[in-house]
Design a protein around this motif. Structure first.
Motif, PDB file in Angstrom:
ATOM      1  N   GLY A  74       0.906  -1.265   4.484  1.00 55.10           N
ATOM      2  CA  GLY A  74       0.074  -0.591   5.487  1.00 55.10           C
ATOM      3  C   GLY A  74      -1.301  -0.252   4.926  1.00 55.10           C
ATOM      4  N   LYS A 131      -0.839  -1.775  -8.984  1.00 52.38           N
ATOM      5  CA  LYS A 131      -2.153  -1.381  -9.514  1.00 52.38           C
ATOM      6  C   LYS A 131      -2.777  -0.398  -8.535  1.00 52.38           C
ATOM      7  CE  LYS A 131      -2.977  -5.556 -12.079  1.00 52.38           C
ATOM      8  NZ  LYS A 131      -3.550  -6.891 -12.027  1.00 52.38           N
ATOM      9  N   GLY A 147       8.305  -4.870  -0.593  1.00 52.06           N
ATOM     10  CA  GLY A 147       9.312  -3.820  -0.466  1.00 52.06           C
ATOM     11  C   GLY A 147       8.745  -2.576   0.201  1.00 52.06           C
ATOM     12  N   PRO A 148       9.645  -1.670   0.602  1.00 59.12           N
ATOM     13  CA  PRO A 148       9.198  -0.410   1.185  1.00 59.12           C
ATOM     14  C   PRO A 148       8.343   0.353   0.167  1.00 59.12           C
ATOM     15  CG  PRO A 148      11.624  -0.582   1.217  1.00 59.12           C
ATOM     16  CD  PRO A 148      11.108  -1.764   0.459  1.00 59.12           C
ATOM     17  N   GLY A 149       7.138   0.747   0.556  1.00 55.99           N
ATOM     18  CA  GLY A 149       6.263   1.493  -0.353  1.00 55.99           C
ATOM     19  C   GLY A 149       5.403   0.609  -1.239  1.00 55.99           C
ATOM     20  N   SER A 150       5.437  -0.711  -1.024  1.00 53.15           N
ATOM     21  CA  SER A 150       4.635  -1.602  -1.879  1.00 53.15           C
ATOM     22  C   SER A 150       3.145  -1.534  -1.531  1.00 53.15           C
ATOM     23  CB  SER A 150       5.146  -3.044  -1.787  1.00 53.15           C
ATOM     24  OG  SER A 150       5.118  -3.488  -0.449  1.00 53.15           O
ATOM     25  N   ARG A 189       6.235   6.267  -4.761  1.00 56.56           N
ATOM     26  CA  ARG A 189       5.270   6.314  -3.650  1.00 56.56           C
ATOM     27  C   ARG A 189       5.934   6.818  -2.365  1.00 56.56           C
ATOM     28  NH1 ARG A 189       2.117   0.471  -4.124  1.00 56.56           N
ATOM     29  NH2 ARG A 189       1.370   0.723  -6.262  1.00 56.56           N
TER      30      ARG A 189
HETATM   31  P1  ADP Z   1       4.338   0.207   2.931  1.00 57.32           P
HETATM   32  O1  ADP Z   1       3.600   0.040   4.242  1.00 57.32           O
HETATM   33  O2  ADP Z   1       4.447  -1.070   2.153  1.00 57.32           O
HETATM   34  O3  ADP Z   1       5.670   0.886   3.059  1.00 57.32           O
HETATM   35  P2  ADP Z   1       2.255   2.195   2.374  1.00 57.32           P
HETATM   36  O4  ADP Z   1       0.961   1.464   2.513  1.00 57.32           O
HETATM   37  O5  ADP Z   1       2.663   3.127   3.461  1.00 57.32           O
HETATM   38  O6  ADP Z   1       3.444   1.169   2.014  1.00 57.32           O
HETATM   39  O7  ADP Z   1       2.170   2.996   1.005  1.00 57.32           O
HETATM   40  C1  ADP Z   1       3.235   3.872   0.601  1.00 57.32           C
HETATM   41  C2  ADP Z   1       2.616   5.116  -0.070  1.00 57.32           C
HETATM   42  O8  ADP Z   1       2.020   4.719  -1.305  1.00 57.32           O
HETATM   43  C3  ADP Z   1       1.512   5.786   0.741  1.00 57.32           C
HETATM   44  O9  ADP Z   1       1.591   7.183   0.558  1.00 57.32           O
HETATM   45  C4  ADP Z   1       0.220   5.205   0.152  1.00 57.32           C
HETATM   46  O10 ADP Z   1      -0.860   6.115   0.246  1.00 57.32           O
HETATM   47  C5  ADP Z   1       0.607   4.992  -1.297  1.00 57.32           C
HETATM   48  N1  ADP Z   1      -0.016   3.802  -1.904  1.00 57.32           N
HETATM   49  C6  ADP Z   1      -0.306   2.630  -1.305  1.00 57.32           C
HETATM   50  N2  ADP Z   1      -0.845   1.752  -2.182  1.00 57.32           N
HETATM   51  C7  ADP Z   1      -0.882   2.383  -3.381  1.00 57.32           C
HETATM   52  C8  ADP Z   1      -1.329   2.002  -4.703  1.00 57.32           C
HETATM   53  N3  ADP Z   1      -1.843   0.785  -4.944  1.00 57.32           N
HETATM   54  N4  ADP Z   1      -1.211   2.910  -5.693  1.00 57.32           N
HETATM   55  C9  ADP Z   1      -0.686   4.142  -5.440  1.00 57.32           C
HETATM   56  N5  ADP Z   1      -0.255   4.570  -4.233  1.00 57.32           N
HETATM   57  C10 ADP Z   1      -0.348   3.705  -3.216  1.00 57.32           C
END
Ligand code: ADP
Ligand code: C5P
Ligand code: MG
Length: 208
Positions: free
Chosen positions: A35, A187, A29-32, A140
């Motif tokens: 990246g 986590k 999902g978005p924010g998982s 996040r």
């Molecule tokens: P996605 O690409 O899946 O949308 P991101 O990698 O951009 O997600 O992460 C979303 C936000 O959450 C970023 O600000 C990142 O720094 C933070 N984040 C990523 N992984 C974790 C984690 N395991 N615990 C807490 N924060 C995280």
């Protein structure tokens, strides 16, 4: 003049010889944390990271004729037509010169999946799936602070709905083929990466 799909097919022909291309789809999902984890995989295992969302945002910035359409779709959390995204992915794959790719945020729906398969004939090695509760992802995204037009609560809700209705069925499709490597993403970054490392152990570690 040929269609975009024709030009992708032409591009495919120019992948060097019989070079075996390894593709891992990174979904969640978005924010998982897709990246975030991809950056760590690149550091350790020599993959090229291609985020479909990043490529689409770069396409908007480049002033391309599709820019306005893409921008409107992203603001609404909708999924851009597959041929546009696949064209960008395929160009980036060719330009990288690499043969190992993390394709992040793609395929986002059945149309993405089927079109990629038809056009590239590439079968993914596996699907790295980050499983995370919505409350954690929402938290996040609201503190991501990258100035994204879609990291607001209204668009986030739409993106969650699209994820459940359109993206999770793609994960289900690959699960039936035994290709999904599911990781608990709720986590810390390092705890998640410890699990990811085990999954990538068949790939050689980059020399220090
Ligand atoms: P996605 O690409 O899946 O949308 P991101 O990698 O951009 O997600 O992460 C979303 C936000 O959450 C970023 O600000 C990142 O720094 C933070 N984040 C990523 N992984 C974790 C984690 N395991 N615990 C807490 N924060 C995280
Ligand atoms: O993966 P990311 O969160 O960066 O994606 C942001 C947006 O880009 C998605 O909400 C969607 O509007 C668009 N996108 C798309 N097709 C993809 C990946 C992303 O339309 N395969
Ligand atoms: Mg991302």
């Amino acid at each position: 003049m040929g269609t975009v799909v024709d030009s992708i097919k032409d591009a495919h022909v120019s992948f060097p010889g019989d070079k075996k291309i390894a593709v891992v789809f990174v979904l969640g999902g978005p924010g998982s944390g897709k990246g975030t984890q991809c950056a760590k995989i690149v550091e350790n295992y020599g993959f090229t990271h291609l985020s479909a969302g990043d490529l689409l945002r770069a396409e908007i910035k480049s002033g391309s004729e599709n820019g306005t359409m893409i921008s409107n779709m992203i603001k609404e959390g909708k999924i851009v037509p597959a041929e546009v995204t696949i064209n960008l992915l395929q160009k980036a794959m060719l330009e990288s010169g690499n043969d190992k790719f993390l394709i992040d945020g793609f395929p986002r729906n059945e149309e993405n999946r089927a079109a990629f398969e038809n056009v590239t004939k590439i079968e993914p090695e596996f699907i790295l799936f980050f499983d995370c509760p919505e409350e954690e992802m929402e938290c996040r995204l609201l503190s991501r602070n990258q100035g994204r037009v879609d990291d607001n609560i209204e668009t986030i809700r739409k993106r969650f709905k699209v994820f459940v209705e359109s993206s999770l069925p793609v994960v289900g499709y690959y699960d039936l083929k035994g290709k999904v490597r599911k990781v608990d993403a709720a986590k810390t970054v390092n705890e998640v990466f410890d699990v990811v490392k085990d999954i990538f152990s068949p790939f050689h570690k980059k020399a220090e």
